[in-house]
Scaffold this active site. Structure first.
Site, PDB file in Angstrom:
ATOM      1  N   LYS A 198      16.714  51.168  34.631  1.00 27.91           N
ATOM      2  CA  LYS A 198      16.835  49.742  34.973  1.00 27.91           C
ATOM      3  C   LYS A 198      18.183  49.184  34.512  1.00 27.91           C
ATOM      4  O   LYS A 198      18.893  48.571  35.292  1.00 27.91           O
ATOM      5  CB  LYS A 198      15.702  48.919  34.331  1.00 27.91           C
ATOM      6  CG  LYS A 198      14.307  49.366  34.724  1.00 27.91           C
ATOM      7  CD  LYS A 198      13.239  48.457  34.125  1.00 27.91           C
ATOM      8  CE  LYS A 198      13.189  48.457  32.601  1.00 27.91           C
ATOM      9  NZ  LYS A 198      12.647  49.703  32.005  1.00 27.91           N
ATOM     10  N   ARG A 240      20.315  52.679  18.880  1.00 25.26           N
ATOM     11  CA  ARG A 240      19.062  51.924  19.028  1.00 25.26           C
ATOM     12  C   ARG A 240      17.956  52.656  18.278  1.00 25.26           C
ATOM     13  O   ARG A 240      17.640  53.805  18.585  1.00 25.26           O
ATOM     14  CB  ARG A 240      18.690  51.794  20.506  1.00 25.26           C
ATOM     15  CG  ARG A 240      19.370  50.630  21.169  1.00 25.26           C
ATOM     16  CD  ARG A 240      19.041  50.544  22.622  1.00 25.26           C
ATOM     17  NE  ARG A 240      17.605  50.438  22.909  1.00 25.26           N
ATOM     18  CZ  ARG A 240      17.107  50.183  24.109  1.00 25.26           C
ATOM     19  NH1 ARG A 240      17.938  49.989  25.125  1.00 25.26           N
ATOM     20  NH2 ARG A 240      15.810  50.123  24.295  1.00 25.26           N
ATOM     21  N   ARG A 256       7.034  41.970  32.129  1.00 26.14           N
ATOM     22  CA  ARG A 256       6.422  43.196  31.642  1.00 26.14           C
ATOM     23  C   ARG A 256       4.909  43.066  31.455  1.00 26.14           C
ATOM     24  O   ARG A 256       4.261  44.026  31.032  1.00 26.14           O
ATOM     25  CB  ARG A 256       7.039  43.570  30.290  1.00 26.14           C
ATOM     26  CG  ARG A 256       8.090  44.699  30.394  1.00 26.14           C
ATOM     27  CD  ARG A 256       8.686  44.895  29.013  1.00 26.14           C
ATOM     28  NE  ARG A 256       9.255  46.181  28.785  1.00 26.14           N
ATOM     29  CZ  ARG A 256      10.565  46.453  28.838  1.00 26.14           C
ATOM     30  NH1 ARG A 256      11.423  45.547  29.207  1.00 26.14           N
ATOM     31  NH2 ARG A 256      10.990  47.658  28.515  1.00 26.14           N
ATOM     32  N   ARG A 291      19.820  59.314  24.870  1.00 28.79           N
ATOM     33  CA  ARG A 291      20.525  58.059  24.597  1.00 28.79           C
ATOM     34  C   ARG A 291      20.508  57.764  23.098  1.00 28.79           C
ATOM     35  O   ARG A 291      21.475  57.226  22.557  1.00 28.79           O
ATOM     36  CB  ARG A 291      19.867  56.908  25.377  1.00 28.79           C
ATOM     37  CG  ARG A 291      20.604  55.592  25.190  1.00 28.79           C
ATOM     38  CD  ARG A 291      20.129  54.501  26.130  1.00 28.79           C
ATOM     39  NE  ARG A 291      18.780  54.065  25.838  1.00 28.79           N
ATOM     40  CZ  ARG A 291      18.113  53.154  26.546  1.00 28.79           C
ATOM     41  NH1 ARG A 291      18.675  52.620  27.617  1.00 28.79           N
ATOM     42  NH2 ARG A 291      16.898  52.793  26.223  1.00 28.79           N
TER      43      ARG A 291
HETATM   44  P1  B4P Z   1      17.848  52.871  31.235  1.00 22.90           P
HETATM   45  O1  B4P Z   1      16.737  53.372  32.067  1.00 22.90           O
HETATM   46  O2  B4P Z   1      18.922  52.135  31.910  1.00 22.90           O
HETATM   47  O3  B4P Z   1      17.060  52.070  30.140  1.00 22.90           O
HETATM   48  P2  B4P Z   1      16.043  50.882  30.411  1.00 22.90           P
HETATM   49  O4  B4P Z   1      14.893  51.302  31.276  1.00 22.90           O
HETATM   50  O5  B4P Z   1      16.822  49.678  30.869  1.00 22.90           O
HETATM   51  O6  B4P Z   1      15.615  50.602  28.956  1.00 22.90           O
HETATM   52  P3  B4P Z   1      14.306  50.202  28.171  1.00 22.90           P
HETATM   53  O7  B4P Z   1      13.164  49.872  29.084  1.00 22.90           O
HETATM   54  O8  B4P Z   1      14.128  51.280  27.175  1.00 22.90           O
HETATM   55  O9  B4P Z   1      14.736  49.002  27.315  1.00 22.90           O
HETATM   56  P4  B4P Z   1      14.584  47.442  27.287  1.00 22.90           P
HETATM   57  O10 B4P Z   1      15.883  47.031  26.751  1.00 22.90           O
HETATM   58  O11 B4P Z   1      14.163  46.820  28.588  1.00 22.90           O
HETATM   59  O12 B4P Z   1      18.522  54.058  30.496  1.00 22.90           O
HETATM   60  C1  B4P Z   1      17.881  55.091  29.828  1.00 22.90           C
HETATM   61  C2  B4P Z   1      18.819  56.280  29.680  1.00 22.90           C
HETATM   62  O13 B4P Z   1      18.700  57.097  30.848  1.00 22.90           O
HETATM   63  C3  B4P Z   1      20.306  55.948  29.559  1.00 22.90           C
HETATM   64  O14 B4P Z   1      20.879  56.742  28.549  1.00 22.90           O
HETATM   65  C4  B4P Z   1      20.897  56.300  30.910  1.00 22.90           C
HETATM   66  O15 B4P Z   1      22.219  56.769  30.836  1.00 22.90           O
HETATM   67  C5  B4P Z   1      19.987  57.428  31.371  1.00 22.90           C
HETATM   68  N1  B4P Z   1      19.864  57.483  32.826  1.00 22.90           N
HETATM   69  C6  B4P Z   1      19.734  56.419  33.663  1.00 22.90           C
HETATM   70  N2  B4P Z   1      19.639  56.860  34.947  1.00 22.90           N
HETATM   71  C7  B4P Z   1      19.686  58.237  34.888  1.00 22.90           C
HETATM   72  C8  B4P Z   1      19.624  59.282  35.886  1.00 22.90           C
HETATM   73  N3  B4P Z   1      19.491  59.008  37.180  1.00 22.90           N
HETATM   74  N4  B4P Z   1      19.688  60.572  35.459  1.00 22.90           N
HETATM   75  C9  B4P Z   1      19.817  60.872  34.149  1.00 22.90           C
HETATM   76  N5  B4P Z   1      19.889  59.932  33.154  1.00 22.90           N
HETATM   77  C10 B4P Z   1      19.826  58.636  33.544  1.00 22.90           C
HETATM   78  O16 B4P Z   1      13.376  47.199  26.257  1.00 22.90           O
HETATM   79  C11 B4P Z   1      13.437  47.552  24.882  1.00 22.90           C
HETATM   80  C12 B4P Z   1      12.274  46.926  24.112  1.00 22.90           C
HETATM   81  O17 B4P Z   1      12.393  45.475  24.126  1.00 22.90           O
HETATM   82  C13 B4P Z   1      10.867  47.166  24.658  1.00 22.90           C
HETATM   83  O18 B4P Z   1      10.319  48.398  24.201  1.00 22.90           O
HETATM   84  C14 B4P Z   1      10.085  45.924  24.118  1.00 22.90           C
HETATM   85  O19 B4P Z   1       9.722  46.103  22.770  1.00 22.90           O
HETATM   86  C15 B4P Z   1      11.129  44.821  24.178  1.00 22.90           C
HETATM   87  N6  B4P Z   1      11.054  44.030  25.425  1.00 22.90           N
HETATM   88  C16 B4P Z   1      12.018  43.955  26.392  1.00 22.90           C
HETATM   89  N7  B4P Z   1      11.632  43.137  27.395  1.00 22.90           N
HETATM   90  C17 B4P Z   1      10.374  42.684  27.066  1.00 22.90           C
HETATM   91  C18 B4P Z   1       9.433  41.840  27.723  1.00 22.90           C
HETATM   92  N8  B4P Z   1       9.697  41.285  28.925  1.00 22.90           N
HETATM   93  N9  B4P Z   1       8.240  41.592  27.129  1.00 22.90           N
HETATM   94  C19 B4P Z   1       7.955  42.124  25.923  1.00 22.90           C
HETATM   95  N10 B4P Z   1       8.802  42.959  25.253  1.00 22.90           N
HETATM   96  C20 B4P Z   1      10.015  43.240  25.807  1.00 22.90           C
END
Ligand code: B4P
Length: 192
Positions: free
Chosen positions: A14, A134, A89, A128
């Protein structure tokens, strides 16, 4: 206004894809994960509360996150549209978002949902964790807790938008560019 939700489990891409989409389409990127991490870095009361949940891989309470998104929407009056990343979420967050956007007469146009297997998610997040600094990425127990929070509480958000026929599933495995092209195809279908 064009409002888009990029949806998927933790590590599904995402954040990665949001960077590219906002640059291409000029949307305002709202990532609740980024907003929460910034509150933590600034040691605000909200950040200190959120950290307790995030360190365990749990979702932060709805009221906290909804309040944060509501003020972000209000402080960005004249944007072309919002790209919501990591929000909503829970179904309660989805209903709150619909109500906020209803006031602006600018509903969600589409939810693009990235589909990635659990083993691939764990692999990406552990990788990551080697460089991101993180704390929620370095421990496999916490990573698996985040995935089960997704399955137990977040997956239902897709059902919520499905009832309005707004969900498009996108294969989230493959190269970053390939996935990006598929996301753009769906966005262009709606914009054109
Ligand atoms: P991304 O996939 O970009 O990570 P993300 O889903 O955005 O992150 P996440 O869901 O963990 O975090 P968030 O900040 O929303 O990347 C992951 C890795 O994969 C990267 O290293 C990237 O390079 C790699 N990658 C991407 N595409 C790839 C591909 N095609 N091939 C190979 N590698 C690839 O949330 C963090 C925390 O915040 C949650 O756990 C929760 O506690 C809280 N939170 C956030 N929003 C909330 C909400 N709305 N309600 C309640 N809690 C919330």
């Amino acid at each position: 206004m064009f409002n888009l939700i990029l949806f998927g489990p933790p590590g599904s891409g995402k954040g990665t894809q949001s960077e590219k989409i906002m640059a291409q389409y000029g949307l305002k990127h709202l990532s609740t994960g980024d907003l929460l991490r910034s509150e933590i870095a600034n040691q605000t009361a909200l950040g200190l509360e959120a950290k307790q949940f995030m360190d365990k891989g749990e979702l932060v309470p709805d009221a906290v996150v909804i309040g944060m998104i509501s003020s972000s929407i209000d402080s960005n009056e004249s944007v072309k549209g919002f790209l919501f990343d990591g929000f909503p979420r829970t179904p309660a967050q989805a209903e709150a978002l619909d109500n906020l956007l209803e006031l602006k007469k600018a509903p969600i146009s589409v939810m693009l949902a990235l589909d990635v297997s659990e083993e691939e998610l764990v692999k990406r997040l552990m990788k990551r964790g080697e460089t991101s600094g993180r704390s929620d990425d370095t421990n496999e127990v916490v990573i698996r807790a985040r995935i089960s929070e997704y399955l137990n509480k977040t997956a239902a958000v897709a059902d919520y938008y499905q009832q309005f026929d707004k969900v498009k599933m996108i294969k989230g495995e493959g190269s970053i560019d390939e996935i990006y092209q598929n996301l753009c195809l769906e966005i262009d279908k709606i914009l054109n």
